[in-house]
Write a protein that holds these residues in place. Structure first.
Motif, mmCIF file in Angstrom:
data_model
loop_
_atom_site.group_PDB
_atom_site.id
_atom_site.type_symbol
_atom_site.label_atom_id
_atom_site.label_comp_id
_atom_site.label_asym_id
_atom_site.label_seq_id
_atom_site.Cartn_x
_atom_site.Cartn_y
_atom_site.Cartn_z
ATOM 1 N N VAL A 60 0.845 -1.203 0.000
ATOM 2 C CA VAL A 60 0.000 0.000 0.000
ATOM 3 C C VAL A 60 0.878 1.250 0.000
ATOM 4 O O VAL A 60 0.648 2.191 -0.773
ATOM 5 C CB VAL A 60 -0.964 -0.016 1.209
ATOM 6 N N PHE A 61 1.910 1.248 0.847
ATOM 7 C CA PHE A 61 2.831 2.394 0.856
ATOM 8 C C PHE A 61 3.535 2.550 -0.489
ATOM 9 O O PHE A 61 3.667 3.665 -1.007
ATOM 10 C CB PHE A 61 3.888 2.232 1.952
ATOM 11 N N LEU A 62 3.994 1.454 -1.060
ATOM 12 C CA LEU A 62 4.729 1.535 -2.327
ATOM 13 C C LEU A 62 3.826 1.959 -3.481
ATOM 14 O O LEU A 62 4.264 2.664 -4.393
ATOM 15 C CB LEU A 62 5.415 0.196 -2.628
ATOM 16 N N TYR A 63 2.551 1.544 -3.451
ATOM 17 C CA TYR A 63 1.630 1.981 -4.494
ATOM 18 C C TYR A 63 1.370 3.482 -4.368
ATOM 19 O O TYR A 63 1.297 4.198 -5.377
ATOM 20 C CB TYR A 63 0.315 1.200 -4.438
ATOM 21 N N GLY A 64 1.247 3.939 -3.115
ATOM 22 C CA GLY A 64 1.111 5.380 -2.890
ATOM 23 C C GLY A 64 2.329 6.125 -3.400
ATOM 24 O O GLY A 64 2.213 7.200 -4.004
ATOM 25 N N LEU A 65 3.513 5.556 -3.151
ATOM 26 C CA LEU A 65 4.753 6.157 -3.649
ATOM 27 C C LEU A 65 4.730 6.264 -5.171
ATOM 28 O O LEU A 65 5.077 7.306 -5.740
ATOM 29 C CB LEU A 65 5.956 5.324 -3.197
ATOM 30 N N LYS A 66 4.288 5.205 -5.824
ATOM 31 C CA LYS A 66 4.246 5.188 -7.293
ATOM 32 C C LYS A 66 3.352 6.313 -7.814
ATOM 33 O O LYS A 66 3.741 7.052 -8.727
ATOM 34 C CB LYS A 66 3.720 3.833 -7.770
ATOM 35 N N GLU A 67 2.182 6.448 -7.210
ATOM 36 C CA GLU A 67 1.261 7.493 -7.678
ATOM 37 C C GLU A 67 1.764 8.886 -7.315
ATOM 38 O O GLU A 67 1.583 9.827 -8.085
ATOM 39 C CB GLU A 67 -0.135 7.244 -7.120
ATOM 40 N N MET A 68 2.379 9.022 -6.160
ATOM 41 C CA MET A 68 2.922 10.334 -5.786
ATOM 42 C C MET A 68 4.033 10.739 -6.739
ATOM 43 O O MET A 68 4.145 11.902 -7.127
ATOM 44 C CB MET A 68 3.419 10.304 -4.340
ATOM 45 N N ARG A 69 4.867 9.796 -7.146
ATOM 46 C CA ARG A 69 5.960 10.107 -8.079
ATOM 47 C C ARG A 69 5.430 10.468 -9.462
ATOM 48 O O ARG A 69 6.080 11.185 -10.206
ATOM 49 C CB ARG A 69 6.947 8.950 -8.157
ATOM 50 N N GLN A 70 4.254 9.928 -9.797
ATOM 51 C CA GLN A 70 3.639 10.263 -11.085
ATOM 52 C C GLN A 70 2.846 11.563 -11.006
ATOM 53 O O GLN A 70 2.290 12.001 -12.006
ATOM 54 C CB GLN A 70 2.715 9.121 -11.533
ATOM 55 N N GLY A 71 2.780 12.151 -9.800
ATOM 56 C CA GLY A 71 2.049 13.400 -9.625
ATOM 57 C C GLY A 71 0.553 13.228 -9.479
ATOM 58 O O GLY A 71 -0.194 14.196 -9.561
ATOM 59 N N ILE A 72 0.113 11.997 -9.251
ATOM 60 C CA ILE A 72 -1.319 11.738 -9.087
ATOM 61 C C ILE A 72 -1.698 12.052 -7.642
ATOM 62 O O ILE A 72 -1.077 11.564 -6.708
ATOM 63 C CB ILE A 72 -1.656 10.267 -9.440
ATOM 64 N N ASN A 73 -2.711 12.866 -7.486
ATOM 65 C CA ASN A 73 -3.105 13.354 -6.166
ATOM 66 C C ASN A 73 -3.582 12.237 -5.245
ATOM 67 O O ASN A 73 -3.420 12.307 -4.039
ATOM 68 C CB ASN A 73 -4.197 14.410 -6.309
ATOM 69 N N ALA A 74 -4.164 11.186 -5.767
ATOM 70 C CA ALA A 74 -4.700 10.112 -4.930
ATOM 71 C C ALA A 74 -3.601 9.277 -4.284
ATOM 72 O O ALA A 74 -3.889 8.472 -3.405
ATOM 73 C CB ALA A 74 -5.614 9.218 -5.742
ATOM 74 N N PHE A 141 -1.864 16.373 5.704
ATOM 75 C CA PHE A 141 -2.698 15.321 5.120
ATOM 76 C C PHE A 141 -4.146 15.679 5.414
ATOM 77 O O PHE A 141 -4.519 15.907 6.554
ATOM 78 C CB PHE A 141 -2.401 13.963 5.757
ATOM 79 N N SER A 142 -4.946 15.763 4.395
ATOM 80 C CA SER A 142 -6.353 16.083 4.625
ATOM 81 C C SER A 142 -7.221 15.294 3.662
ATOM 82 O O SER A 142 -6.772 14.845 2.613
ATOM 83 C CB SER A 142 -6.601 17.580 4.434
ATOM 84 N N LEU A 143 -8.470 15.139 4.012
ATOM 85 C CA LEU A 143 -9.410 14.453 3.139
ATOM 86 C C LEU A 143 -9.772 15.313 1.939
ATOM 87 O O LEU A 143 -10.256 14.813 0.945
ATOM 88 C CB LEU A 143 -10.669 14.085 3.914
ATOM 89 N N HIS A 144 -9.545 16.595 2.043
ATOM 90 C CA HIS A 144 -9.884 17.498 0.946
ATOM 91 C C HIS A 144 -9.135 17.109 -0.324
ATOM 92 O O HIS A 144 -9.709 17.133 -1.412
ATOM 93 C CB HIS A 144 -9.560 18.935 1.336
ATOM 94 N N GLU A 145 -7.882 16.719 -0.188
ATOM 95 C CA GLU A 145 -7.105 16.344 -1.374
ATOM 96 C C GLU A 145 -7.734 15.162 -2.073
ATOM 97 O O GLU A 145 -7.805 15.099 -3.279
ATOM 98 C CB GLU A 145 -5.678 16.010 -0.969
ATOM 99 N N VAL A 146 -8.207 14.194 -1.321
ATOM 100 C CA VAL A 146 -8.820 13.012 -1.904
ATOM 101 C C VAL A 146 -10.158 13.382 -2.541
ATOM 102 O O VAL A 146 -10.484 12.928 -3.623
ATOM 103 C CB VAL A 146 -9.008 11.923 -0.821
ATOM 104 N N LEU A 147 -10.940 14.224 -1.880
ATOM 105 C CA LEU A 147 -12.240 14.604 -2.408
ATOM 106 C C LEU A 147 -12.094 15.400 -3.702
ATOM 107 O O LEU A 147 -12.882 15.238 -4.615
ATOM 108 C CB LEU A 147 -13.008 15.414 -1.365
#
Length: 153
Positions: A60-74, A141-147
């Motif tokens: 889960v952490f590594l998948y988050g890392l992958k998306e963060m490196r791609q600039g994906i907000n989720a 970290f906030s829920l606003h970013e996800v929403l």
């Protein structure tokens, strides 16, 4: 929606992902009988299911890392979930330790020669990393970013 994250957030996700995955693999290896040499030093038990849980948290952490490196907000939401999962498992392991300790006082004959450190697990000290991350980013970290991501999706 794209977002750029700081190096600290990306480094945290990478460190947590690698450590959880590595300790999960060590737990699984010890569980199937492979002597990693880390069982005594790092309190790594032969626990296949516990190891799978650690690998899932690391993934889960590594998948988050992958998306963060791609600039994906989720991507940050995966880091939230990784922190939450790691804290839940840390709490479960601490409750198991407390239960065993209480049981050793109630039925001392069954625990002759037993030490509380026999129930100590890597999920406990790895959870400290998640607590540090949670405290460091508690305001950012906030829920606003996800929403925002959901609305734009």
């Amino acid at each position: 929606m794209e977002c750029n994250y700081s190096n600290k957030e990306v480094l945290f996700a990478a460190l947590a992902g690698v450590l959880y995955s590595l300790f999960g693999i060590f737990n699984i290896a010890e569980g199937i009988g492979v002597n990693t040499g880390l069982a005594g030093i790092l309190f790594v038990p032969g626990d296949i299911l516990g190891g799978i849980c650690l690998v899932v948290i690391g993934t889960v952490f590594l998948y988050g890392l992958k998306e963060m490196r791609q600039g994906i907000n989720a991507g940050v939401s995966f880091v939230y979930v990784g922190i939450l999962l790691s804290l839940v498992f840390m709490a479960v392991y601490l409750l198991i330790m407390a239960g065993s300790l209480l049981d050793s006082f109630i039925v001392p004959d069954d625990y002759e020669g037993w030490s509380i450190m026999e129930t100590f697990r890597p999920g406990i000290y790895l959870g400290l990393l998640s607590i540090a991350g949670m405290l460091y980013w508690k305001d950012s970290f906030s829920l606003h970013e996800v929403l925002v991501f959901r609305e734009g999706y």
